[in-house]
Motif scaffolding. Structure first.
Motif, mmCIF file in Angstrom:
data_model
loop_
_atom_site.group_PDB
_atom_site.id
_atom_site.type_symbol
_atom_site.label_atom_id
_atom_site.label_comp_id
_atom_site.label_asym_id
_atom_site.label_seq_id
_atom_site.Cartn_x
_atom_site.Cartn_y
_atom_site.Cartn_z
ATOM 1 N N GLU A 306 0.824 -1.203 0.000
ATOM 2 C CA GLU A 306 0.000 0.000 0.000
ATOM 3 C C GLU A 306 0.861 1.256 0.000
ATOM 4 O OE1 GLU A 306 -3.793 -1.989 2.395
ATOM 5 O OE2 GLU A 306 -2.735 -0.268 3.237
ATOM 6 N N THR A 307 1.999 1.209 0.667
ATOM 7 C CA THR A 307 2.896 2.362 0.658
ATOM 8 C C THR A 307 3.496 2.559 -0.727
ATOM 9 O OG1 THR A 307 3.434 1.973 2.978
ATOM 10 C CG2 THR A 307 4.916 3.390 1.742
ATOM 11 N N THR A 308 3.884 1.459 -1.383
ATOM 12 C CA THR A 308 4.490 1.540 -2.717
ATOM 13 C C THR A 308 3.515 2.106 -3.741
ATOM 14 O OG1 THR A 308 5.907 -0.355 -2.213
ATOM 15 C CG2 THR A 308 5.642 0.221 -4.532
ATOM 16 N N PHE A 309 2.264 1.677 -3.658
ATOM 17 C CA PHE A 309 1.266 2.088 -4.654
ATOM 18 C C PHE A 309 0.336 3.183 -4.143
ATOM 19 C CE2 PHE A 309 2.488 -2.145 -6.070
ATOM 20 C CZ PHE A 309 2.600 -1.972 -7.440
ATOM 21 N N GLU A 310 0.640 3.748 -2.963
ATOM 22 C CA GLU A 310 -0.198 4.791 -2.364
ATOM 23 C C GLU A 310 -1.665 4.355 -2.302
ATOM 24 O OE1 GLU A 310 0.459 8.599 -4.162
ATOM 25 O OE2 GLU A 310 2.614 8.266 -4.357
ATOM 26 N N TRP A 311 -1.840 3.120 -1.894
ATOM 27 C CA TRP A 311 -3.165 2.527 -1.743
ATOM 28 C C TRP A 311 -3.667 2.865 -0.343
ATOM 29 C CZ3 TRP A 311 -5.776 -0.711 -5.307
ATOM 30 C CH2 TRP A 311 -6.901 -1.380 -4.814
ATOM 31 N N ALA A 312 -4.686 3.685 -0.262
ATOM 32 C CA ALA A 312 -5.121 4.235 1.031
ATOM 33 C C ALA A 312 -5.866 3.203 1.862
ATOM 34 C CB ALA A 312 -5.999 5.460 0.803
ATOM 35 N N GLY A 313 -5.099 2.255 2.435
ATOM 36 C CA GLY A 313 -5.672 1.245 3.304
ATOM 37 C C GLY A 313 -5.044 1.305 4.684
ATOM 38 N N LEU A 314 -5.266 0.261 5.470
ATOM 39 C CA LEU A 314 -4.730 0.224 6.824
ATOM 40 C C LEU A 314 -3.205 0.215 6.824
ATOM 41 C CD1 LEU A 314 -6.933 -2.215 8.939
ATOM 42 C CD2 LEU A 314 -6.584 0.229 9.283
ATOM 43 N N GLY A 315 -2.603 -0.513 5.867
ATOM 44 C CA GLY A 315 -1.150 -0.568 5.801
ATOM 45 C C GLY A 315 -0.545 0.789 5.515
ATOM 46 N N TYR A 316 -1.134 1.503 4.562
ATOM 47 C CA TYR A 316 -0.649 2.842 4.221
ATOM 48 C C TYR A 316 -0.824 3.784 5.417
ATOM 49 C CZ TYR A 316 -0.222 7.290 1.741
ATOM 50 O OH TYR A 316 0.157 8.548 1.345
ATOM 51 N N GLN A 317 -1.971 3.697 6.066
ATOM 52 C CA GLN A 317 -2.220 4.565 7.213
ATOM 53 C C GLN A 317 -1.275 4.237 8.361
ATOM 54 O OE1 GLN A 317 -4.287 6.954 6.626
ATOM 55 N NE2 GLN A 317 -4.006 7.941 8.615
ATOM 56 N N LEU A 318 -0.967 2.945 8.535
ATOM 57 C CA LEU A 318 -0.028 2.542 9.581
ATOM 58 C C LEU A 318 1.356 3.136 9.332
ATOM 59 C CD1 LEU A 318 0.384 0.808 12.115
ATOM 60 C CD2 LEU A 318 0.938 -1.114 10.616
ATOM 61 N N SER A 319 1.781 3.141 8.073
ATOM 62 C CA SER A 319 3.081 3.745 7.750
ATOM 63 C C SER A 319 3.068 5.249 8.010
ATOM 64 C CB SER A 319 3.442 3.459 6.287
ATOM 65 O OG SER A 319 2.567 4.138 5.405
ATOM 66 N N GLU A 320 1.938 5.909 7.773
ATOM 67 C CA GLU A 320 1.835 7.341 8.049
ATOM 68 C C GLU A 320 1.923 7.620 9.551
ATOM 69 O OE1 GLU A 320 1.567 9.956 5.752
ATOM 70 O OE2 GLU A 320 2.236 8.291 4.475
ATOM 71 N N TYR A 321 1.289 6.755 10.348
ATOM 72 C CA TYR A 321 1.369 6.920 11.802
ATOM 73 C C TYR A 321 2.798 6.684 12.291
ATOM 74 C CZ TYR A 321 -3.733 7.096 12.142
ATOM 75 O OH TYR A 321 -5.045 7.474 12.025
#
Length: 361
Positions: A306-321
């Motif tokens: 999700e971080t690689t593809f900027e997929w706005a899911g829980l994984g991406y949000q976790l990396s933002e936190y």
């Protein structure tokens, strides 16, 4: 010597006492698996709690240097992070039992974060699991049918590469080839900005774009959502496809060595037909037993995907936190994911027990 009483229809059914023993064995197995959920969750949430506290209190980690010392101390006291660690731990366990996984630094409950971004992660994991099935199972059957040939060796190398290649590297390579060089597929996001606005404005939107796009009945929206899902699903799905390929190959080869398969082979049945008609069903049973582990692996891989593809899911949000050092949010999301994984594994065990009686004994 044991004898069997035969009837016109074949052997008699199992005695009632034997059926009762089999049923009690099944329910005993399910009860044990259910009870194991609780120590599993306990160990996971305890580990997460201790790891988050190694860095100090979350308030200082997130806001240290941004607030004056007196305001920082006041925030720490209000949150209760100046109390003994054991007191914080007991209160943390109590809040989890009440279904409260904490709040983010900006005051948003973690359960709301799950509801807001969980659909995106569920959608990506579903597509990735579909890729794993479509790629791993047929190629595993093919490798078993041509075992010990150069094609089998090539497929085994492919399985190792799928499993060993980091998800983020596979994602970057897919973006480079199919987005930058060929221009066939979008490189990021869950949908085009215009499409996202339309889908989010649908009354009762689920947050799962595929379902919301299907509800509109507009092919342009459906096509846009599917195009954005292709590369992330392949990047994450190939990780599990490699596991399925090797597992199916091993079990199909084992089945092909059974006496009844040898009898069919002696009658001139081709190897491909033996795989298709006799070996593939028994080989699928172990797949069910490892799906729970693969779901846990996918949730871990979803963070990088999700971080690689900027997929706005829980994984991406976790990396933002993590970037913002909001360790309370990280702790809550990881603990919540641990509960989901534990429950998912129990469900998979139940399905496996009903399909394969050997699991119970």
């Amino acid at each position: 010597m044991t004898t069997h009483t035969l009837t016109a229809a074949g052997p008699q059914a199992a005695p009632p006492r034997q059926k009762k023993a089999q049923g009690s064995s099944l329910w005993r197995y399910l009860l044990i698996r259910f009870l194991l959920i609780f120590p599993t969750i306990f160990i996971l949430v305890t580990t997460v709690f201790l790891m988050m506290r190694v860095t100090g209190d979350p308030i200082t980690a997130a806001l240290g240097g941004q607030l004056p010392p007196d305001q920082l101390a006041e925030r720490i006291h209000e949150a209760g992070y100046d109390r003994p660690l054991i007191v914080q731990y007991v209160e943390y366990l109590g809040s989890i039992l009440r279904g409260d996984f904490g709040t983010t630094i900006d005051g948003q409950p973690i359960t709301e974060v799950l509801l807001r971004y969980g659909g995106a992660t569920l959608e990506l994991a579903s597509y990735a699991l579909l890729v794993a099935f479509v790629v791993g199972i047929p190629l595993g059957m093919l490798a078993a049918a041509i075992r010990d040939r150069w094609g089998d060796a090539a497929l085994r190398v492919f399985a190792i590469l799928c499993y060993a290649t980091p998800v983020f590297f596979a994602g970057l390579m897919l973006k480079l080839v199919f987005s930058s060089w060929l221009g066939w597929l979008p490189s990021s996001g869950r949908a085009s900005p215009r499409v996202e606005v339309q889908l989010n404005s649908i009354p009762g939107a689920t947050g799962i774009y595929t379902i919301d796009a299907l509800r509109t009945g507009q092919w342009a929206l459906i096509s846009d959502v599917l195009e954005h899902a292709v590369l992330p699903a392949i990047a994450l799905g190939l990780l599990t496809a490699g596991v399925f390929l090797r597992l199916v190959r091993t079990n199909v080869i084992g089945t092909l060595q059974m006496p009844y398969v040898d009898a069919a082979r002696s009658r001139g049945v081709s190897e491909f037909r033996l795989v298709r008609t006799h070996a593939y069903r028994p080989a699928l049973i172990p797949i069910i037993t490892v799906i729970g582990l693969q779901i846990a692996m996918m949730l871990g891989g979803a963070i990088l995907t999700e971080t690689t593809f900027e997929w706005a899911g829980l994984g991406y949000q976790l990396s933002e936190y993590l970037k913002s050092r909001d360790f309370v949010a990280v702790q809550g999301i990881v603990a919540l994911l641990a509960v989901i994984v534990a429950v998912t594994n129990f469900i998979v065990d139940v399905i496996a027990a009903f399909i394969d009686p050997r699991v119970r004994y």
